[in-house]
Design a protein around this motif. Structure first.
Motif, PDB file in Angstrom:
ATOM      1  N   MET A 139      76.322 -43.405 -10.710  1.00 23.26           N
ATOM      2  CA  MET A 139      76.676 -42.468 -11.778  1.00 23.26           C
ATOM      3  C   MET A 139      76.632 -41.044 -11.237  1.00 23.26           C
ATOM      4  N   ALA A 140      77.659 -40.262 -11.534  1.00 24.30           N
ATOM      5  CA  ALA A 140      77.749 -38.903 -11.001  1.00 24.30           C
ATOM      6  C   ALA A 140      76.653 -38.028 -11.577  1.00 24.30           C
ATOM      7  N   LEU A 141      76.125 -37.142 -10.749  1.00 26.12           N
ATOM      8  CA  LEU A 141      75.100 -36.203 -11.176  1.00 26.12           C
ATOM      9  C   LEU A 141      75.737 -35.144 -12.063  1.00 26.12           C
ATOM     10  N   GLY A 142      75.203 -34.962 -13.275  1.00 22.03           N
ATOM     11  CA  GLY A 142      75.715 -33.951 -14.194  1.00 22.03           C
ATOM     12  C   GLY A 142      75.008 -32.632 -14.001  1.00 22.03           C
ATOM     13  N   ILE A 143      75.748 -31.591 -13.657  1.00 21.25           N
ATOM     14  CA  ILE A 143      75.174 -30.290 -13.335  1.00 21.25           C
ATOM     15  C   ILE A 143      75.596 -29.267 -14.375  1.00 21.25           C
ATOM     16  N   ARG A 154      82.357 -25.779  -5.405  1.00 23.91           N
ATOM     17  CA  ARG A 154      81.774 -26.711  -4.442  1.00 23.91           C
ATOM     18  C   ARG A 154      81.130 -27.921  -5.125  1.00 23.91           C
ATOM     19  N   LEU A 155      80.619 -27.725  -6.325  1.00 24.33           N
ATOM     20  CA  LEU A 155      79.832 -28.766  -6.966  1.00 24.33           C
ATOM     21  C   LEU A 155      80.656 -29.752  -7.781  1.00 24.33           C
ATOM     22  N   ASP A 156      81.746 -29.293  -8.378  1.00 25.06           N
ATOM     23  CA  ASP A 156      82.497 -30.173  -9.257  1.00 25.06           C
ATOM     24  C   ASP A 156      83.374 -31.120  -8.446  1.00 25.06           C
ATOM     25  N   GLY A 157      83.003 -32.404  -8.486  1.00 27.28           N
ATOM     26  CA  GLY A 157      83.732 -33.394  -7.692  1.00 27.28           C
ATOM     27  C   GLY A 157      83.434 -33.292  -6.218  1.00 27.28           C
ATOM     28  N   PRO A 205      79.875 -32.859  -3.419  1.00 30.39           N
ATOM     29  CA  PRO A 205      78.916 -33.749  -2.765  1.00 30.39           C
ATOM     30  C   PRO A 205      78.384 -34.811  -3.712  1.00 30.39           C
ATOM     31  N   GLY A 206      78.439 -36.079  -3.253  1.00 27.01           N
ATOM     32  CA  GLY A 206      77.901 -37.180  -4.043  1.00 27.01           C
ATOM     33  C   GLY A 206      78.641 -37.432  -5.340  1.00 27.01           C
ATOM     34  N   GLY A 207      79.851 -36.871  -5.480  1.00 28.02           N
ATOM     35  CA  GLY A 207      80.599 -37.051  -6.710  1.00 28.02           C
ATOM     36  C   GLY A 207      80.006 -36.313  -7.889  1.00 28.02           C
ATOM     37  N   SER A 208      79.248 -35.245  -7.636  1.00 25.20           N
ATOM     38  CA  SER A 208      78.634 -34.483  -8.725  1.00 25.20           C
ATOM     39  C   SER A 208      79.703 -33.871  -9.618  1.00 25.20           C
ATOM     40  N   ARG A 209      79.334 -33.658 -10.884  1.00 22.94           N
ATOM     41  CA  ARG A 209      80.242 -33.063 -11.849  1.00 22.94           C
ATOM     42  C   ARG A 209      79.572 -31.907 -12.575  1.00 22.94           C
ATOM     43  N   VAL A 210      80.274 -30.813 -12.740  1.00 22.20           N
ATOM     44  CA  VAL A 210      79.795 -29.728 -13.593  1.00 22.20           C
ATOM     45  C   VAL A 210      80.161 -30.108 -15.022  1.00 22.20           C
ATOM     46  N   VAL A 211      79.130 -30.369 -15.842  1.00 24.40           N
ATOM     47  CA  VAL A 211      79.365 -30.878 -17.202  1.00 24.40           C
ATOM     48  C   VAL A 211      79.131 -29.828 -18.267  1.00 24.40           C
TER      49      VAL A 211
END
Length: 338
Positions: free
Chosen positions: A1-5, A20-23, A25-31
């Motif tokens: 599951m993608a990390l929600g930031i 850099r964060l949205d999509g 490293p590690g598939g992270s998402r800015v939510v």
């Protein structure tokens, strides 16, 4: 599951981090995003596939969709947001400063210690720059014997209209302050700020400054801070030791020879000079958060120690004299991993 930031503060540096964060490293998402300028927050959220603009940073931190928080808002707001993230038990990446006084930083340290685990990482970017890491490796490996002297320069082409002489310490020299503590693995014991002849380009600003640091083991450091030097953005560091010297290499990607001269391109600003180190910094932070590990980067204690030196330097800027830096014993939560 993608990390929600969730990102609090979507000005220039906030948007750089979001990219850099949205999509990334590690598939992270800015939510989620929040900003004092609600219209700007809505615009930024509208450009992201999964983000909502929330009215306040506190609501963002409380959101169930947010697993980790990034704070890139105005410096005086950092303390409240970081404390709220700690209270919520959420990892938080805070751009420098951790807070604007050593006392405020200490409150964050105390809150994290009370929580019983490290949740805070401070955005001291130099530690992730490949050139700085190579410099530290050479010093640690004994390539130049015992370090004796350090010569540094932090030069900006120009300063924005809101820039004050205090910012030369709190926003600019703070990078070298953390860099020196990291480079030598020890604290700064004293600081003195000298004011040379004033540049005609600085307006009312006292520019440049010469900052002298004394490391705990007696290594002496001089730092030139010039924020209106016109030609570009340049960071220099040379360590002089018992058997040699080591310095950061010229960051210019090419050397151009023409019309009887040779030269290279100078970075325009920090975004160009440290693009790779920002990539590395945020990737390593996301990796540790996603793996539920304590952050490995600059800690709340590092933010506290750096601000204590800044406070002493600002005192010296007013008085012109040497000011001692006194720190309490480092708390066990921040001891290096065995």
């Amino acid at each position: 599951m993608a990390l929600g930031i969730g990102v609090i503060g979507v000005g220039m540096i906030g948007q750089e981090h979001i990219r850099r964060l949205d999509g990334g490293p590690g598939g992270s998402r800015v939510v989620a995003v929040a900003d004092a300028d609600a219209e700007r927050a809505a615009t930024v959220a509208g450009q992201l596939p999964a983000a909502k603009a929330l009215p306040t940073g506190e609501e963002l931190i409380a959101s169930e969709a947010v697993d980790a928080v990034v704070v890139t808002s105005w410096g005086p707001t950092h303390e409240a947001y970081v404390l709220a993230a700690i209270a919520a038990g959420k990892p938080v990446f805070c751009e420098k400063p951790l807070a604007t006084t050593a006392g405020a930083c200490r409150r964050i340290v105390d809150a994290e210690v009370a929580a019983g685990r490290r949740l805070v990482q401070v955005g001291f970017n130099r530690r992730y720059d490949p050139a700085h890491r190579a410099l530290k490796a050479a010093v640690d490996g004994g390539a130049i014997g015992a370090p004796l002297l350090v010569h540094c320069a932090h030069r900006n082409a120009s300063a924005p209209p809101h820039y004050t002489r205090e910012m030369s310490i709190a926003d600019t020299a703070v990078h070298e302050i953390d860099e020196l503590r990291w480079l030598f693995g020890q604290d700064i014991a004293g600081v003195q700020v000298l004011t040379p002849r004033k540049s005609s380009r600085g307006g009312a600003l006292q520019d440049p400054l010469l900052v002298l640091f004394e490391m705990a083991d007696g290594v002496l450091v001089d730092l030139e801070v010039s924020v209106n030097i016109h030609y570009g953005y340049e960071i220099r560091c040379e360590v002089s030791g018992e058997t040699g010297t080591v310095e950061l290499a010229d960051p210019a990607p090419v050397t151009i020879r023409r019309e009887g001269a040779a030269g290279g391109l100078v970075p325009a600003d920090w975004r160009e000079r440290f693009a790779l180190s920002y990539d590395i910094e945020l990737r390593e932070w996301v990796d540790t958060v996603a793996a539920a590990r304590p952050p490995l980067g600059p800690s709340a204690w590092d933010g506290f120690a750096a601000q204590a030196v800044c406070d002493a330097a600002l005192q010296s800027l007013q008085s012109g004299g040497r000011v001692a830096v006194e720190l309490p014993t480092q708390l066990g939560l921040y001891a290096p991993a065995p």
